[in-house]
Scaffold this active site. Structure first.
Site, PDB file in Angstrom:
ATOM      1  N   GLY A  70       0.834  -1.193   0.000  1.00 24.75           N
ATOM      2  CA  GLY A  70       0.000   0.000   0.000  1.00 24.75           C
ATOM      3  C   GLY A  70       0.867   1.239   0.000  1.00 24.75           C
ATOM      4  CD  GLN A  98       3.339   5.775   2.628  1.00 23.89           C
ATOM      5  OE1 GLN A  98       2.369   5.228   2.153  1.00 23.89           O
ATOM      6  NE2 GLN A  98       4.349   5.099   3.148  1.00 23.89           N
ATOM      7  CB  CYS A 120       5.160   2.189   7.286  1.00 21.55           C
ATOM      8  SG  CYS A 120       4.721   3.692   6.387  1.00 21.55           S
ATOM      9  CG  LEU A 121       6.610   0.938   1.260  1.00 21.62           C
ATOM     10  CD1 LEU A 121       5.966   1.239  -0.084  1.00 21.62           C
ATOM     11  CD2 LEU A 121       7.752  -0.050   1.087  1.00 21.62           C
ATOM     12  CG  HIS A 174      -0.537   1.289   7.334  1.00 19.18           C
ATOM     13  ND1 HIS A 174       0.446   0.855   8.202  1.00 19.18           N
ATOM     14  CD2 HIS A 174       0.083   2.093   6.435  1.00 19.18           C
ATOM     15  CE1 HIS A 174       1.606   1.397   7.832  1.00 19.18           C
ATOM     16  NE2 HIS A 174       1.411   2.143   6.763  1.00 19.18           N
ATOM     17  CD  GLU A 175      -1.181   2.344   2.814  1.00 22.45           C
ATOM     18  OE1 GLU A 175      -0.755   3.509   2.686  1.00 22.45           O
ATOM     19  OE2 GLU A 175      -0.435   1.373   3.043  1.00 22.45           O
ATOM     20  CG  HIS A 198       0.248   6.784   5.456  1.00 25.96           C
ATOM     21  ND1 HIS A 198       1.417   7.280   6.001  1.00 25.96           N
ATOM     22  CD2 HIS A 198       0.461   5.466   5.241  1.00 25.96           C
ATOM     23  CE1 HIS A 198       2.301   6.283   6.099  1.00 25.96           C
ATOM     24  NE2 HIS A 198       1.750   5.171   5.667  1.00 25.96           N
TER      25      HIS A 198
HETATM   26 NI    NI Z   1       2.648   3.302   5.553  1.00 23.20          NI
END
Ligand code: NI
Length: 162
Positions: free
Chosen positions: A46, A51, A89-90, A131-132, A135
C-alpha cells in the site's frame, strides 16, 4: 510513469492532513500511475499520496500482488473484530511493530472516474485500509505500536510494508 521518492519518518509532510480530491485531472492520473509503480517497485502492499509528498486523499493498495485498488477520498464506515500482528511502512524502512486493528473494515471511496464505491476487507486488507487511510490524516503506525519497534532484519520472515 515514474518512480517517486518515498518520504521517510521525520519528513513533516507525513504528519499533515491531506486534502480531498474534487476532480480527476491529468495531473492526478499521473500521480496515481506513479504511486502504483512506486509501490510495486518498493514491494509494498500500500502507498498513500503523502508518502510521495503530495497532500491529496489518494491511496493505492494491493495485498495479493494481483488485486490493485485505487481509492480516492476513502473513509472507513464500518469495522468489526480485532487482529493483532506485525505491521510495517515504506516510510519507516527496516522496521516493524505489533499493531492491533479491526479484522473487518468497510470503506467508501471514489474510483478513478469519481464514482462512489464500497469495499470490504478482512485480515491484511482490513489492516491496509486502516494504515493507508491514517496516512491521509498525518498518522504513522509507529504511534500505535504495542511494545518496541523492531528491526525487520531480526525477524525470520520478511514483512510486507505499507
Ligand atoms: Ni505506511
Amino acid at each position: 510513469m515514474a518512480i517517486r521518492t518515498i518520504r521517510e519518518i521525520g519528513d513533516p509532510v507525513l504528519n499533515k492532513v491531506a486534502k480531498e480530491v474534487t476532480e480527476i485531472t491529468p495531473r492526478i492520473r499521473d500521480l496515481i500511475d506513479d504511486m502504483v509503480e512506486t509501490m510495486y517497485e518498493a514491494n509494498g502492499v500500500g502507498l498513500a499520496a503523502p508518502q510521495v509528498g503530495i497532500l491529496k486523499r489518494i491511496v493505492v493498495i494491493d495485498v495479493t500482488g494481483e488485486d490493485l485498488l485505487v481509492l480516492i477520498n476513502p473513509r472507513i464506515v464500518e469495522t468489526s473484530g480485532e487482529q493483532t500482528g506485525n505491521e510495517g511502512c515504506l516510510s519507516v524502512p527496516g522496521k516493524t511493530g505489533i499493531v492491533t486493528r479491526p479484522n473487518y473494515v468497510k470503506v467508501v471511496a471514489q474510483n478513478e472516474d469519481m464514482e462512489t464505491i464500497e469495499l470490504e476487507g478482512t485480515e491484511l486488507l482490513a489492516r491496509a485500509f486502516c494504515h493507508e487511510i491514517e496516512h491521509l490524516d498525518g498518522h504513522l503506525y509507529v504511534e500505535k505500536v504495542e511494545g518496541d519497534l523492531m528491526n525487520t532484519a531480526d525477524l525470520e520472515d520478511d514483512e510486507d510494508e505499507e
